[in-house]
Design a protein around this motif. Structure first.
Motif, PDB file in Angstrom:
ATOM      1  N   GLY A   2       0.925  -1.154   0.090  1.00  0.00           N
ATOM      2  CA  GLY A   2       0.091   0.115   0.157  1.00  0.00           C
ATOM      3  C   GLY A   2       0.883   1.494  -0.151  1.00  0.00           C
ATOM      4  N   GLN A   3       0.123   2.206  -0.279  1.00  0.00           N
ATOM      5  CA  GLN A   3       0.976   3.484  -0.295  1.00  0.00           C
ATOM      6  C   GLN A   3       1.196   4.049   1.106  1.00  0.00           C
ATOM      7  N   LYS A   4       1.899   4.731   1.415  1.00  0.00           N
ATOM      8  CA  LYS A   4       2.032   5.292   2.617  1.00  0.00           C
ATOM      9  C   LYS A   4       1.307   6.746   2.778  1.00  0.00           C
ATOM     10  N   ILE A   5       0.660   6.993   3.646  1.00  0.00           N
ATOM     11  CA  ILE A   5      -0.217   8.177   3.705  1.00  0.00           C
ATOM     12  C   ILE A   5       0.687   9.275   4.652  1.00  0.00           C
ATOM     13  N   VAL A   6       0.802  10.322   3.979  1.00  0.00           N
ATOM     14  CA  VAL A   6       1.514  11.263   4.872  1.00  0.00           C
ATOM     15  C   VAL A   6       0.485  12.501   4.968  1.00  0.00           C
ATOM     16  N   THR A   7       0.611  12.960   6.343  1.00  0.00           N
ATOM     17  CA  THR A   7      -0.296  14.158   6.633  1.00  0.00           C
ATOM     18  C   THR A   7       0.797  14.846   7.391  1.00  0.00           C
ATOM     19  N   LEU A   8       0.774  16.323   6.832  1.00  0.00           N
ATOM     20  CA  LEU A   8       1.939  17.440   6.990  1.00  0.00           C
ATOM     21  C   LEU A   8       1.073  18.355   7.804  1.00  0.00           C
ATOM     22  N   SER A   9       1.783  19.052   8.797  1.00  0.00           N
ATOM     23  CA  SER A   9       1.376  19.964   9.694  1.00  0.00           C
ATOM     24  C   SER A   9       1.196  21.081   8.716  1.00  0.00           C
ATOM     25  N   SER A  10       0.545  22.213   9.218  1.00  0.00           N
ATOM     26  CA  SER A  10       0.347  23.580   8.501  1.00  0.00           C
ATOM     27  C   SER A  10       1.389  24.177   8.145  1.00  0.00           C
ATOM     28  N   ALA A  11       2.511  24.066   9.142  1.00  0.00           N
ATOM     29  CA  ALA A  11       3.957  24.733   9.080  1.00  0.00           C
ATOM     30  C   ALA A  11       4.738  23.823   7.986  1.00  0.00           C
ATOM     31  N   ALA A  12       4.494  22.341   7.768  1.00  0.00           N
ATOM     32  CA  ALA A  12       5.282  21.762   6.975  1.00  0.00           C
ATOM     33  C   ALA A  12       4.766  22.117   5.428  1.00  0.00           C
ATOM     34  N   THR A  13       3.381  22.071   5.351  1.00  0.00           N
ATOM     35  CA  THR A  13       2.619  22.583   4.199  1.00  0.00           C
ATOM     36  C   THR A  13       3.007  23.806   3.591  1.00  0.00           C
ATOM     37  N   ASP A  14       3.224  24.910   4.486  1.00  0.00           N
ATOM     38  CA  ASP A  14       3.700  26.194   4.118  1.00  0.00           C
ATOM     39  C   ASP A  14       5.025  26.045   3.585  1.00  0.00           C
ATOM     40  N   VAL A  15       5.869  25.326   4.180  1.00  0.00           N
ATOM     41  CA  VAL A  15       7.301  25.193   3.668  1.00  0.00           C
ATOM     42  C   VAL A  15       7.411  24.607   2.340  1.00  0.00           C
ATOM     43  N   LEU A  16       6.460  23.350   2.196  1.00  0.00           N
ATOM     44  CA  LEU A  16       6.651  22.659   0.847  1.00  0.00           C
ATOM     45  C   LEU A  16       6.219  23.385  -0.169  1.00  0.00           C
ATOM     46  N   TYR A  17       4.988  24.340  -0.128  1.00  0.00           N
ATOM     47  CA  TYR A  17       4.490  25.173  -1.071  1.00  0.00           C
ATOM     48  C   TYR A  17       5.731  26.302  -1.529  1.00  0.00           C
ATOM     49  N   ALA A  18       6.328  26.892  -0.422  1.00  0.00           N
ATOM     50  CA  ALA A  18       7.433  27.975  -0.422  1.00  0.00           C
ATOM     51  C   ALA A  18       8.641  27.192  -1.332  1.00  0.00           C
TER      52      ALA A  18
END
Length: 91
Positions: A2-18
């Motif tokens: 199965g695929q690994k489900i990754v849930t990011l915090s809002s801080a990590a999401t902000d950095v990912l987008y940046a």
């Protein structure tokens, strides 16, 4: 497997987008240092010295190949950050 489900915090999401939209960033330009640490723990980002200086700096955080792939899938699946809500009426 199965695929690994990754849930990011809002801080990590902000950095990912940046990092995805702006590229490699200096430490002071990251939206959240805790988000960058979370992405590094997942193997989605790296922080290291570079061979070439940019604006007298040579220490940057950037997305790994796995991080770039995750960012693309994440952006597609969330319509660029907007979570889709499907109701039974829409089906």
């Amino acid at each position: 497997m199965g695929q690994k489900i990754v849930t990011l915090s809002s801080a990590a999401t902000d950095v990912l987008y940046a990092l995805f939209f702006r590229g490699a960033l200096q430490s002071g330009d990251l939206p959240a240092k805790s988000g960058a640490a979370e992405l590094r723990e997942l193997g989605f980002a790296e922080t290291r010295h570079t061979a070439t200086e940019y604006q007298k700096e040579n220490y940057f955080t950037f997305l790994t190949a796995e991080g770039q792939e995750f960012a693309i899938k994440h952006l597609v699946n969330t319509r660029f950050g907007y979570l889709l809500v499907v109701t039974s009426a829409a089906l």
